[in-house]
Design an enzyme around this catalytic site. Structure first.
Site, PDB file in Angstrom:
ATOM      1  CG  ASP A  30      -0.240  -0.018   2.526  1.00 56.83           C
ATOM      2  OD1 ASP A  30       0.993   0.179   2.542  1.00 56.83           O
ATOM      3  OD2 ASP A  30      -0.894  -0.224   3.553  1.00 56.83           O
ATOM      4  CB  ALA A  64      -5.495   5.427  -9.456  1.00 58.78           C
ATOM      5  CG  ASP A 106     -16.345   5.651 -17.238  1.00 54.95           C
ATOM      6  OD1 ASP A 106     -15.751   5.135 -16.276  1.00 54.95           O
ATOM      7  OD2 ASP A 106     -17.179   6.571 -17.107  1.00 54.95           O
ATOM      8  CE1 TYR A 129      -9.203   8.916 -11.651  1.00 52.23           C
ATOM      9  CE2 TYR A 129     -11.073   8.884 -13.146  1.00 52.23           C
ATOM     10  CZ  TYR A 129     -10.181   8.217 -12.328  1.00 52.23           C
ATOM     11  OH  TYR A 129     -10.283   6.856 -12.187  1.00 52.23           O
ATOM     12  CE  LYS A 133      -6.637   5.737 -14.093  1.00 42.72           C
ATOM     13  NZ  LYS A 133      -5.919   4.946 -13.061  1.00 42.72           N
ATOM     14  CD1 TRP A 154     -19.634   4.887 -13.630  1.00 38.75           C
ATOM     15  CD2 TRP A 154     -21.775   4.282 -13.328  1.00 38.75           C
ATOM     16  NE1 TRP A 154     -20.430   5.782 -14.306  1.00 38.75           N
ATOM     17  CE2 TRP A 154     -21.741   5.434 -14.140  1.00 38.75           C
ATOM     18  CE3 TRP A 154     -23.011   3.708 -13.018  1.00 38.75           C
ATOM     19  CZ2 TRP A 154     -22.890   6.037 -14.640  1.00 38.75           C
ATOM     20  CZ3 TRP A 154     -24.155   4.305 -13.517  1.00 38.75           C
ATOM     21  CH2 TRP A 154     -24.102   5.461 -14.311  1.00 38.75           C
TER      22      TRP A 154
END
Ligand code: NDP
Length: 297
Positions: A30, A64, A106, A129, A133, A154
């Site tokens: 982590d 992320a 997406d 964002y 990405k 989602w």
């Protein structure tokens, strides 16, 4: 085989700890890392040194910068974690001759129209964002390393907070609930993403020509309004305290946010299903499982 998993405690990272374990030696980090291994993607030098030290066969990056609205103002950090860290990882993976798995979104698309987006469609993010990405994807592709990039949408998990849990809470507190009805996508379980990752990775290791970008979401589609209605109907049918009498569909403009969201988040999954001989369940299947777990049914 040695697999390095980054972001092990996120929604997807947590499920990957389970699904990747049978594939080989799993080193899961982590943000805090381990005694001598940095897990912080914002420290690019330490990240590079850590990958050299571990020398994995596969890096799965589930870490992320995922705060979509915060990214609009915190652009430097979003760029560092989502784009520049991806570049550093890809460079190291390339020189090791290893594989890299990254999750994308997406939100790389502008949401126009209502056709499901294919991998070959032009990306045009509406928010920072999504741009960060996309820059991460492009850095990986440009590096020449072998990669699997899974664009999803989602994401929810039984662990941690998610939209469904927020709806359950609000439905127990309020009589009326306004929910956005003009954004359409597919709620996708972190468990499904993790399971497909393990299956796809196993096949790609044997068939390197499968390297590429893939859309990975549950089947079917829903607006946030339909998703909320499904969750609330489930809770009511299972004897949960539901006060809400009316769930009202509203446009995105009713909830102004710093980051614009695409209206059409539908992703076409034919490529991943055909390439890896997979079947993707309807979104309701996974959401029902998550609700049963969350509500202890
Ligand atoms: P989460 O927000 O649940 O997890 C992200 C993880 O990244 C957290 O564990 C977080 O750690 C970690 N992280 C953040 N900053 C750093 C850092 N500097 N160094 C190391 N770790 C860091 O995300 P998800 O599991 O939902 O998302 C997984 C992937 O899927 C991401 O690539 C995301 O972009 C993508 N995706 C997600 C969607 C969604 O709806 N959630 C939709 C589409 C794509 P900490 O808890 O310490 O902050």
């Amino acid at each position: 085989m040695k697999i390095l998993l980054l972001g092990k405690n996120g929604q997807v990272g947590w499920e990957l700890q389970r699904s990747l374990a049978p594939l080989g030696e799993l080193i899961a980090l982590d943000r805090l890392g381990q005694v001598d291994l940095s897990g912080d993607l914002s420290d690019l030098q330490a990240l590079r040194a850590m990958i050299r030290q571990v020398a994995p066969d596969v890096v799965v990056n589930a870490a992320a910068y995922t705060s979509v609205d915060k990214a609009e103002s915190d652009t430097e950090m979003a760029d560092r974690i989502n784009a520049r860290a991806s570049q550093v990882i890809a460079e190291e993976v390339e020189s090791l001759g290893a594989w890299l798995v990254l999750y994308s979104t997406d939100y790389v698309f502008n949401g126009q129209g209502d056709a499901p987006w294919r991998e070959t469609d032009q990306a045009a993010p509406l928010n920072y964002y999504g741009l960060s990405k996309l820059n991460g994807e492009n850095a990986i592709i440009a590096s020449g390393c072998r990669y699997l990039i899974f664009r999803t949408s989602w994401v929810y998990a039984a662990r941690g907070n998610n939209f469904a849990k927020t709806m359950l809470r609000l439905a127990a507190e309020r009589e009326t609930l306004n929910v956005v009805a003009d954004q359409v996508g597919a709620p996708t379980g972190a468990d499904l993403i993790a399971d497909v990752t393990a299956l796809a990775l196993q096949k790609a290791l044997r068939q390197p020509e499968l390297a590429g970008v893939y859309h990975l979401v549950a089947a079917g589609q829903a607006s946030w309004y339909q998703y909320a209605s499904y969750v609330i109907d489930f809770a009511r049918a299972h004897g949960e305290g539901v006060l809400v009498k009316s769930v009202v569909p509203v446009p995105s403009t009713s909830f102004p946010t710093p980051a614009r969201r695409p209206l059409n988040s539908r992703l076409d999954t034919r490529k991943i299903r055909e390439s890896f001989s997979l079947s993707l369940p309807e979104w309701e299947v996974g959401v029902t499982r998550m609700l049963m777990e969350v509500l202890n049914k």
